[in-house]
Every structure is written in structure tokens, then in C-alpha cells.
Design a protein around this motif. Structure first.
Motif, mmCIF file in Angstrom:
data_model
loop_
_atom_site.group_PDB
_atom_site.id
_atom_site.type_symbol
_atom_site.label_atom_id
_atom_site.label_comp_id
_atom_site.label_asym_id
_atom_site.label_seq_id
_atom_site.Cartn_x
_atom_site.Cartn_y
_atom_site.Cartn_z
ATOM 1 N N ILE A 278 0.843 -1.203 0.000
ATOM 2 C CA ILE A 278 0.000 0.000 0.000
ATOM 3 C C ILE A 278 0.875 1.249 0.000
ATOM 4 N N GLU A 279 1.944 1.211 0.783
ATOM 5 C CA GLU A 279 2.851 2.358 0.859
ATOM 6 C C GLU A 279 3.600 2.580 -0.457
ATOM 7 N N GLU A 280 3.944 1.485 -1.140
ATOM 8 C CA GLU A 280 4.695 1.567 -2.398
ATOM 9 C C GLU A 280 3.825 1.964 -3.592
ATOM 10 N N LEU A 281 2.537 1.676 -3.524
ATOM 11 C CA LEU A 281 1.677 1.802 -4.699
ATOM 12 C C LEU A 281 1.651 3.215 -5.299
ATOM 13 N N PRO A 282 1.557 4.295 -4.508
ATOM 14 C CA PRO A 282 1.537 5.627 -5.133
ATOM 15 C C PRO A 282 2.764 5.914 -5.996
ATOM 16 N N SER A 283 3.951 5.525 -5.522
ATOM 17 C CA SER A 283 5.160 5.801 -6.304
ATOM 18 C C SER A 283 5.209 4.940 -7.563
ATOM 19 N N VAL A 284 4.660 3.724 -7.502
ATOM 20 C CA VAL A 284 4.608 2.862 -8.689
ATOM 21 C C VAL A 284 3.646 3.458 -9.727
ATOM 22 N N LEU A 285 2.500 3.921 -9.278
ATOM 23 C CA LEU A 285 1.566 4.562 -10.210
ATOM 24 C C LEU A 285 2.196 5.796 -10.852
ATOM 25 N N GLU A 286 2.873 6.578 -10.035
ATOM 26 C CA GLU A 286 3.530 7.783 -10.545
ATOM 27 C C GLU A 286 4.616 7.435 -11.553
ATOM 28 N N LYS A 287 5.352 6.365 -11.277
ATOM 29 C CA LYS A 287 6.431 5.918 -12.166
ATOM 30 C C LYS A 287 5.902 5.641 -13.573
ATOM 31 N N TYR A 288 4.674 5.144 -13.665
ATOM 32 C CA TYR A 288 4.092 4.801 -14.963
ATOM 33 C C TYR A 288 3.054 5.839 -15.418
ATOM 34 N N ASN A 289 3.207 7.056 -14.888
ATOM 35 C CA ASN A 289 2.410 8.209 -15.329
ATOM 36 C C ASN A 289 0.911 8.020 -15.139
ATOM 37 N N LEU A 290 0.546 7.457 -13.997
ATOM 38 C CA LEU A 290 -0.855 7.254 -13.655
ATOM 39 C C LEU A 290 -1.218 8.138 -12.466
ATOM 40 N N ASN A 291 -2.426 8.670 -12.466
ATOM 41 C CA ASN A 291 -2.855 9.576 -11.408
ATOM 42 C C ASN A 291 -3.775 8.935 -10.379
ATOM 43 N N SER A 292 -4.190 7.702 -10.642
ATOM 44 C CA SER A 292 -5.091 7.014 -9.715
ATOM 45 C C SER A 292 -5.106 5.527 -10.032
ATOM 46 N N VAL A 293 -5.620 4.758 -9.091
ATOM 47 C CA VAL A 293 -5.842 3.334 -9.337
ATOM 48 C C VAL A 293 -6.858 3.157 -10.457
ATOM 49 N N GLN A 294 -7.906 3.958 -10.425
ATOM 50 C CA GLN A 294 -8.975 3.849 -11.418
ATOM 51 C C GLN A 294 -8.439 3.984 -12.841
ATOM 52 N N GLU A 295 -7.451 4.852 -13.013
ATOM 53 C CA GLU A 295 -6.868 5.086 -14.332
ATOM 54 C C GLU A 295 -6.144 3.852 -14.869
ATOM 55 N N ALA A 296 -5.678 3.003 -13.957
ATOM 56 C CA ALA A 296 -4.913 1.817 -14.362
ATOM 57 C C ALA A 296 -5.796 0.628 -14.717
ATOM 58 N N ILE A 297 -7.030 0.614 -14.204
ATOM 59 C CA ILE A 297 -7.884 -0.570 -14.351
ATOM 60 C C ILE A 297 -8.228 -0.818 -15.823
ATOM 61 N N GLY A 298 -7.857 -1.990 -16.304
ATOM 62 C CA GLY A 298 -8.189 -2.396 -17.674
ATOM 63 C C GLY A 298 -7.361 -1.723 -18.762
ATOM 64 N N LYS A 299 -6.276 -1.068 -18.389
ATOM 65 C CA LYS A 299 -5.477 -0.319 -19.365
ATOM 66 C C LYS A 299 -4.927 -1.206 -20.467
ATOM 67 N N ALA A 300 -4.678 -2.490 -20.168
ATOM 68 C CA ALA A 300 -4.115 -3.399 -21.161
ATOM 69 C C ALA A 300 -5.164 -4.091 -22.026
ATOM 70 N N LEU A 301 -6.436 -3.935 -21.675
ATOM 71 C CA LEU A 301 -7.489 -4.653 -22.408
ATOM 72 C C LEU A 301 -7.672 -4.062 -23.812
ATOM 73 N N PRO A 302 -8.009 -4.905 -24.763
ATOM 74 C CA PRO A 302 -8.288 -4.403 -26.118
ATOM 75 C C PRO A 302 -9.400 -3.379 -26.097
ATOM 76 N N GLN A 303 -9.259 -2.315 -26.841
ATOM 77 C CA GLN A 303 -10.278 -1.272 -26.905
ATOM 78 C C GLN A 303 -11.472 -1.760 -27.723
ATOM 79 N N LYS A 304 -12.667 -1.565 -27.164
ATOM 80 C CA LYS A 304 -13.869 -2.022 -27.862
ATOM 81 C C LYS A 304 -14.365 -0.950 -28.820
#
Length: 304
Positions: A278-304
Motif C-alpha cells: 500500500i505504501e509503495e503503490l503511489p510511487s509505482v503509479l507515478e512511475k508509470y504516469n498514472l494519477n489514480s488506481v482507477q486510471e490503471a484498471i483495464g489499461k491493457a485490455l483491447p479497446q472495444k
């Protein structure tokens, strides 16, 4: 950084929950850190009556993981309601109760006996335990039996119902759809992978139950593949589980379509595993240019 996730019945301050069977009912871990740090937690599986579990030995090391064959040991639903749930009321975290049984009616019995308990936010149906002779995986690997179980539980439950799926199947999508089509509010993927170790001195299986459930880093690619497959065909949320050891593992599951994660075997390696992630997660999201958990959900899924 916004780590919050809203799921049916669960308002998670962060997406990290200890998995059922790897955290007891929280008492031991509460002695070393505040459980309120967690997004949520999943209790040990509860059955209608007390169960002793499988014969010893029940745990064995494996390459890049561990095998367990505990066999759903617990003191039954009445004891759980009277003694365990009041303890959990003191923490600011979302409690999911894992439900297990030998028959479809057992699952309905447990949720019926846990009605009206405010601390419970959702139920998780353990229809995927590979270490019991009846119930468990025997239900969770058959689409018809799984559908009947979910439908019956939904008639008795007063909280959202999540279904924990077994990886020990040829077509995980079929089981996911059976759960969804019969009213499941969410999925948890995956339970352990059935495995075996030998005792070279006795020339017999090492575990008293012969086989056990493999967990740990070895199963992460299997879990990710299944989450990714299922996320493309269901419209209910998925909680990913299987081999998560650090915050970057969490991000992989989010990319694959999970909305939150459960951490299992890592708790045995390091009791502080969940708070550290939990403590590491914000820096990992920031490392990959994400602003929230919500922004990451399903990012790899094919676009419909």
C-alpha cells in the motif's frame, strides 16, 4: 494519489485486501499493525459447522511458492458470528466473509445466519478450494452447479456476493459467465492451482491430503492470463489474486482488468507485506504516469 476503488458493497480506501485463508480472521496481524491501513480483508472460510480440516502435514514448500491442504478448518458460523465479527468492528476497513460448504445448501445456510451484521460488507463464495472431498472445487468447476449455488445464495444474502473461481478448469470464461448470469456481484480470481510434492524418504506424497493448492509467485502468470480473459467478457468487477508480492504486481493485475487485489502467500513470507505494498503503490503509479488506481484498471485490455 487517489488509491480508492468503489465496488459493490465495498468502498475501498486502497485496492489491497489480504486473501482468505492467509490472514486468519485478522487477530494475529492486528498485533503487529493497524488493520485500518488495509483497503479491506477477507476472513477465513466459514462453514455451517466446525471442521477439523485435513490430516497433517498440511503445508509444504514448493519452487517459487507453497502448497497447502488445510481443508477449511474453522469453528463454524455460530462461533464466527459471536466471537470473530465483534473483534473486526473496531477497524476502519471493509470486511468480506468467505463462505464454504460441502453442499449448495451449506452456502445458503451460512449467509442466512450472517444476515443483519453491519461489519460484513460482502460475501465471497469459496467454490474453488481444491482440498476438500466434497463441495469446494467440485462445485466451482461445474458451470451448472456453480450457477445453482450462486442463485441460491443470492436469495438468502443481504450483502453483495463475490465468487472465487478455480483455475483448475479448461475454460475459465464459462465459469465466470455462469457466476455472472446467476447474479454474482463480482469475481475473485484465482484460487490455488492443484499440485503435488513427494517425500523422497518415504516414497509417498508429502501432504497428508496427497494433493494441495499451489500459491505464490509461480501462479501469477496463470492468474493474470485468466483475469485478462474474463475481464473482456464480463460486466461485473474482478478482484485479482495469485502470486502478488509487490506493488508492481498489483499494477499488472489492474492493467489486466482487476479493480482490486488480494494478497495471499506473501503474508507468510513477510507479515507486513500488505502495508508495504500500500505504501509503495503511489510511487509505482507515478512511475508509470498514472494519477489514480482507477486510471490503471483495464489499461491493457483491447479497446472495444
Amino acid at each position: 494519489m487517489d488509491l480508492s476503488v468503489k465496488l459493490p458493497g465495498l468502498n475501498l480506501k486502497n485496492p489491497v485486501l489480504p486473501a482468505s485463508g492467509c490472514f486468519g480472521n485478522g487477530r494475529e496481524f492486528a498485533s503487529i499493525y493497524d488493520l485500518s491501513l488495509l483497503g479491506g480483508m477477507v476472513t477465513k472460510s466459514v462453514t455451517p459447522n466446525a471442521r477439523f480440516g485435513n490430516p497433517l502435514p498440511r503445508i509444504a514448500e514448493a519452487e517459487s511458492g507453497m502448497l497447502n491442504a488445510i481443508g477449511l478448518e474453522n469453528k463454524g458460523v455460530d462461533y464466527f458470528r459471536e466471537h470473530e465479527l465483534p473483534f473486526l468492528e473496531q477497524f476502519d476497513t471493509e470486511v468480506m466473509v468467505s463462505v464454504a460448504g460441502s453442499t449448495i445448501e451449506d452456502y445458503a445456510h451460512v449467509v442466512e445466519h450472517l444476515k443483519g451484521v453491519d461489519v460484513i460488507k460482502a460475501f465471497e463464495l469459496n467454490v474453488s478450494c481444491p482440498n476438500v472431498a466434497v463441495g469446494g472445487m467440485a462445485i466451482g468447476t461445474n458451470a451448472e452447479a456453480l450457477g445453482k449455488t450462486v442463485a441460491m445464495v443470492k436469495q438468502h444474502a443481504d450483502k453483495p456476493v463475490y465468487v472465487k473461481l478455480s483455475p483448475n478448469v479448461t475454460n475459465i470464461v464459462e465459469l465466470a459467465l455462469a457466476a455472472q448470469d446467476n447474479g454474482a456481484d463480482g469475481l475473485v480470481m484465482i484460487n490455488t492451482v492443484q499440485g503435488l510434492r513427494m517425500d523422497l524418504r518415504t516414497a509417498k506424497p508429502l501432504l497428508g491430503n496427497v494433493t494441495g493448492g499451489l500459491s505464490g509467485p509461480a501462479i501469477k502468470p496463470i492468474a493474470l492470463r485468466m483475469v485478462y480473459q474474463v475481464a473482456q467478457v464480463v460486466h461485473i468487477p474482478i478482484i485479482g489474486c495469485g502470486g502478488i508480492s509487490n506493488a508492481e504486481d498489483i499494477l499488472e493485475f489492474l492493467y489486466a482488468g482487476a479493480s482490486a487485489v488480494q494478497v495471499g502467500a506473501a503474508n507468510f513470507i513477510d507479515p507486513w507485506a500488505c502495508p508495504k505494498m500500500i505504501e509503495e503503490l503511489p510511487s509505482v503509479l507515478e512511475k508509470y504516469n498514472l494519477n489514480s488506481v482507477q486510471e490503471a484498471i483495464g489499461k491493457a485490455l483491447p479497446q472495444k
